[in-house]
Design an enzyme around this catalytic site. Structure first.
Site, PDB file in Angstrom:
ATOM      1  CG  PHE A   1     -19.020  10.889  13.087  1.00 36.98           C
ATOM      2  CD1 PHE A   1     -19.921  10.030  13.706  1.00 36.98           C
ATOM      3  CD2 PHE A   1     -18.205  11.677  13.866  1.00 36.98           C
ATOM      4  CE1 PHE A   1     -20.004   9.971  15.093  1.00 36.98           C
ATOM      5  CE2 PHE A   1     -18.277  11.635  15.259  1.00 36.98           C
ATOM      6  CZ  PHE A   1     -19.183  10.776  15.871  1.00 36.98           C
TER       7      PHE A   1
ATOM      8  CB  THR B   1     -11.415  -1.364  15.816  1.00 36.17           C
ATOM      9  OG1 THR B   1     -12.343  -0.535  15.099  1.00 36.17           O
ATOM     10  CG2 THR B   1     -10.338  -0.503  16.406  1.00 36.17           C
TER      11      THR B   1
ATOM     12  N   GLY C   1     -34.198  -1.880   2.304  1.00 36.79           N
ATOM     13  CA  GLY C   1     -33.264  -2.520   1.380  1.00 36.79           C
ATOM     14  C   GLY C   1     -32.900  -3.911   1.859  1.00 36.79           C
TER      15      GLY C   1
ATOM     16  CG  ASN D   1     -21.603   4.148  13.214  1.00 35.66           C
ATOM     17  OD1 ASN D   1     -21.943   5.182  12.655  1.00 35.66           O
ATOM     18  ND2 ASN D   1     -20.463   3.553  12.958  1.00 35.66           N
TER      19      ASN D   1
ATOM     20  CE  LYS E   1     -21.301   4.417   2.006  1.00 34.80           C
ATOM     21  NZ  LYS E   1     -21.591   5.455   2.953  1.00 34.80           N
TER      22      LYS E   1
ATOM     23  CE  LYS F   1      -4.052  -0.140   2.379  1.00 34.26           C
ATOM     24  NZ  LYS F   1      -4.927  -0.107   3.555  1.00 34.26           N
TER      25      LYS F   1
ATOM     26  NE  ARG G   1     -13.686  -2.722   5.010  1.00 29.47           N
ATOM     27  CZ  ARG G   1     -12.926  -1.816   5.623  1.00 29.47           C
ATOM     28  NH1 ARG G   1     -12.191  -2.146   6.674  1.00 29.47           N
ATOM     29  NH2 ARG G   1     -12.890  -0.568   5.198  1.00 29.47           N
TER      30      ARG G   1
ATOM     31  CB  CYS H   1     -19.021   1.534  10.183  1.00 31.58           C
ATOM     32  SG  CYS H   1     -17.428   2.251   9.776  1.00 31.58           S
TER      33      CYS H   1
ATOM     34  CE  LYS I   1     -17.989   5.733  14.201  1.00 38.01           C
ATOM     35  NZ  LYS I   1     -18.340   6.299  12.936  1.00 38.01           N
TER      36      LYS I   1
HETATM   37  P1  NAD Z   1      -8.848  -0.109   6.989  1.00 37.75           P
HETATM   38  O1  NAD Z   1      -8.848  -1.541   7.252  1.00 37.75           O
HETATM   39  O2  NAD Z   1      -9.234   0.428   5.641  1.00 37.75           O
HETATM   40  O3  NAD Z   1      -7.384   0.467   7.302  1.00 37.75           O
HETATM   41  C1  NAD Z   1      -6.633   0.170   8.450  1.00 37.75           C
HETATM   42  C2  NAD Z   1      -5.151   0.265   8.088  1.00 37.75           C
HETATM   43  O4  NAD Z   1      -4.383   0.115   9.273  1.00 37.75           O
HETATM   44  C3  NAD Z   1      -4.695  -0.834   7.120  1.00 37.75           C
HETATM   45  O5  NAD Z   1      -4.086  -0.241   5.994  1.00 37.75           O
HETATM   46  C4  NAD Z   1      -3.675  -1.635   7.943  1.00 37.75           C
HETATM   47  O6  NAD Z   1      -2.619  -2.159   7.173  1.00 37.75           O
HETATM   48  C5  NAD Z   1      -3.202  -0.584   8.922  1.00 37.75           C
HETATM   49  N1  NAD Z   1      -2.557  -1.114  10.129  1.00 37.75           N
HETATM   50  C6  NAD Z   1      -2.933  -2.163  10.899  1.00 37.75           C
HETATM   51  N2  NAD Z   1      -2.089  -2.319  11.919  1.00 37.75           N
HETATM   52  C7  NAD Z   1      -1.157  -1.357  11.809  1.00 37.75           C
HETATM   53  C8  NAD Z   1      -0.031  -0.975  12.593  1.00 37.75           C
HETATM   54  N3  NAD Z   1       0.307  -1.643  13.705  1.00 37.75           N
HETATM   55  N4  NAD Z   1       0.715   0.067  12.199  1.00 37.75           N
HETATM   56  C9  NAD Z   1       0.391   0.748  11.080  1.00 37.75           C
HETATM   57  N5  NAD Z   1      -0.673   0.449  10.306  1.00 37.75           N
HETATM   58  C10 NAD Z   1      -1.441  -0.577  10.671  1.00 37.75           C
HETATM   59  O7  NAD Z   1      -9.747   0.551   8.114  1.00 37.75           O
HETATM   60  P2  NAD Z   1     -10.697   1.829   7.998  1.00 37.75           P
HETATM   61  O8  NAD Z   1     -11.938   1.490   7.263  1.00 37.75           O
HETATM   62  O9  NAD Z   1      -9.913   3.023   7.603  1.00 37.75           O
HETATM   63  O10 NAD Z   1     -11.139   1.978   9.534  1.00 37.75           O
HETATM   64  C11 NAD Z   1     -10.228   2.410  10.529  1.00 37.75           C
HETATM   65  C12 NAD Z   1     -11.009   2.718  11.789  1.00 37.75           C
HETATM   66  O11 NAD Z   1     -11.907   3.808  11.552  1.00 37.75           O
HETATM   67  C13 NAD Z   1     -11.878   1.567  12.273  1.00 37.75           C
HETATM   68  O12 NAD Z   1     -11.913   1.569  13.664  1.00 37.75           O
HETATM   69  C14 NAD Z   1     -13.244   1.906  11.721  1.00 37.75           C
HETATM   70  O13 NAD Z   1     -14.289   1.369  12.481  1.00 37.75           O
HETATM   71  C15 NAD Z   1     -13.248   3.413  11.838  1.00 37.75           C
HETATM   72  N6  NAD Z   1     -14.134   4.079  10.885  1.00 37.75           N
HETATM   73  C16 NAD Z   1     -14.195   3.669   9.588  1.00 37.75           C
HETATM   74  C17 NAD Z   1     -15.034   4.328   8.704  1.00 37.75           C
HETATM   75  C18 NAD Z   1     -15.147   3.888   7.275  1.00 37.75           C
HETATM   76  O14 NAD Z   1     -16.077   4.323   6.600  1.00 37.75           O
HETATM   77  N7  NAD Z   1     -14.254   3.046   6.762  1.00 37.75           N
HETATM   78  C19 NAD Z   1     -15.813   5.415   9.142  1.00 37.75           C
HETATM   79  C20 NAD Z   1     -15.711   5.815  10.459  1.00 37.75           C
HETATM   80  C21 NAD Z   1     -14.875   5.147  11.329  1.00 37.75           C
END
Ligand code: NAD
Length: 457
Positions: free
Chosen positions: A163, A94, A267, A222, A335, A43, A342, A274, A218
């Site tokens: 968010f 997470t 739907g 959700n 969506k 990446k 996911r 999330c 948060k």
């Molecule tokens: P994601 O899986 O797309 O990205 C997480 C990244 O963290 C990955 O690239 C992974 O390689 C990296 N990672 C893991 N362990 C690591 C480490 N020790 N050091 C450095 N990098 C590391 O996740 P995301 O969708 O961006 O979500 C991240 C957080 O934000 C989650 O808790 C999620 O619930 C929250 N969140 C996500 C969204 C969304 O729409 N995706 C919206 C709000 C909140």
């Protein structure tokens, strides 16, 4: 503010996924110097070479702009990132454990890394969605590493939940409904205000609170949105049974300002990275704290049932069975406007139909690569197609699972011509029964009375 110069804050982002990348690019666009870190070397290499790992509308332009201005860089070197940054955002995933609780192992890894490498005051910002008490535990883990190093370094931990909505991430970054700053430290709060001060121009409200309250805000937000979706889906089922029109029900409900029309669209059940995991995590947090949430537990069950109800709709249409029936699935991402699959309803519906012997033809404007990974066990029985028309060719039924814009005004007569069968399942209610039936299909949406074959006037 001591050594900390509010006018030259350097930002470090650990975890360059959807959230980390959007925040990194957005903050770089605001003028900050940003370093995005990740353990995923592929990446990071791709990003350093100018390739975005995700599809998100508009993000490409911001990416090019900030790369050109040299305001952002990408690295796997977390040590240097920690040392060089003043404000460090934790944006790692997470994911849910088997029991539904949030798996915090990546958050702990990052906390330990920060503790190992910090050499001056830092604000550590938890942006990942985490259970109540995580900010406190992040502090403890960093402190423990510092003690092991025999060092005394001041730092603060702030909870700043995210968010953003995938598909609208850029808009949500610059125009969030609110920014939550959960902090016990005035110094850290001032720094966070500075980081997000460009949002003041957009009159974004800020909520200042404790880390614990921020963490609950948060999950509660959700879970509430998931509840609205599950609720209207149950109303859709009732409408199907008693002969109501859920579109009218939801429209009229939404006219009540106390209810609002958002998240009231029936739907195939909510999905994404999330809602499913956050509702399960909240149920787990409530249970572990002796206050089981009956509402959330029901929402989770209701949503699972909704996905299965979509499968039942298709099964009912073929009473002789689905063996060797070709089903065209339009839409795989959870969506529109994202490649994220996911927990997408498609990942439940497709395997269930395959179990019944159906053959799947599938198409999504952006989600095919991710779906191929997620459904690799079923590879031989899914044909991925180039567009909606190729997907529908020779199909016995078509199933719209995601409401991408390009599915909203398809040439229905062409589809009817190239399909073998005549079933049209519109799981997003984007067509009216009349316009589809006019073309000679049997139409079935979500929440309108089903017309049995032979029962169409
Ligand atoms: P994601 O899986 O797309 O990205 C997480 C990244 O963290 C990955 O690239 C992974 O390689 C990296 N990672 C893991 N362990 C690591 C480490 N020790 N050091 C450095 N990098 C590391 O996740 P995301 O969708 O961006 O979500 C991240 C957080 O934000 C989650 O808790 C999620 O619930 C929250 N969140 C996500 C969204 C969304 O729409 N995706 C919206 C709000 C909140």
């Amino acid at each position: 503010m001591g050594e900390f110069n509010l006018n030259s804050i350097r930002i470090g982002i650990i975890g360059t996924g959807y959230v980390g990348l959007m925040n990194g690019l957005g903050l770089a666009d605001f003028g900050f110097n940003v370093t995005c870190g990740d353990v995923d070397g592929c990446k990071i290499n791709g990003l350093s070479e100018g390739r975005l790992p995700i599809y998100e509308p508009g993000l490409g332009e911001v990416f090019e702009r900030v790369l050109g201005l040299e305001r952002i860089r990408f690295t796997c070197d977390i040590e240097t990132l920690v040392k060089e940054s003043h404000v460090i955002f934790i944006c790692v995933g997470t994911p849910p454990k088997k029991d539904g609780s949030a798996d915090l192992k990546y958050v702990w890894e990052v906390a330990r890394d920060i503790g190992k490498y910090i050499d001056s005051y830092k604000v550590v910002v938890d942006k990942s969605t985490v259970p109540v008490g995580t900010a406190r535990k992040v502090r403890e883990k960093i402190q423990k590493e510092l003690e092991a190093r025999g060092m005394k370094i001041d730092f603060d931990v702030v909870s700043n939940p995210e968010f953003l909505r995938e598909g609208k991430a850029l808009h949500d970054f610059t125009h969030p409904d609110r920014v939550i700053i959960g902090s016990d430290s005035q110094k850290a709060t001032e720094i966070m205000k500075k980081v997000f001060s460009p949002l003041k121009l957009n009159e974004v409200p800020f909520v200042f609170t404790t880390p614990e309250t921020a963490e609950i805000i948060k999950y509660a937000s959700n879970a509430f949105l998931a509840t609205k979706i599950a609720f209207i889906n149950e109303m859709a089922t009732l409408c199907e049974t008693v002969g109501g029109d859920v579109k009218k029900v939801s429209k009229a409900m939404g006219m009540d300002g106390r209810i609002s029309d958002k998240f009231l669209h029936p739907g195939p059940g909510y999905g994404g990275s999330c809602f499913p995991k956050d509702t399960r995590a909240l149920a787990d947090i409530a249970r572990n704290n002796g206050s089981e949430s009956l509402v959330i537990s029901s929402v989770i069950k209701s949503n699972e049932r909704q996905k299965m109800r979509m499968v039942e709709k298709v099964k009912r249409a073929f009473p002789e069975g689905l063996e060797s029936r070709k089903i065209a699935v339009l839409g795989l991402s959870f969506k529109p406007e994202t490649d994220d699959v996911r927990e997408s309803p498609s990942l439940v519906i497709i395997p269930e139909l395959l179990k019944c012997g159906a053959l799947i033809k599938a198409y999504d404007p952006k989600g095919i690569p991710q779906t191929k990974l997620a459904l690799q066990n079923f590879e031989s029985r899914i044909t991925y197609c180039e567009d909606e028309y190729e997907t529908c060719k020779d199909a016995d039924a078509v199933l719209i699972v995601t409401d991408w814009n390009q599915f909203r005004s398809m040439d229905l007569s062409k589809i009817r011509e190239i399909m073998k069968g005549d079933w049209f399942f519109d799981l997003r209610n984007i067509y009216t029964p009349e316009e589809v039936e006019k073309m000679g299909f049997y139409y079935e949406g979500v929440g309108t009375r089903r017309k049995e074959p032979g029962n169409i006037e």
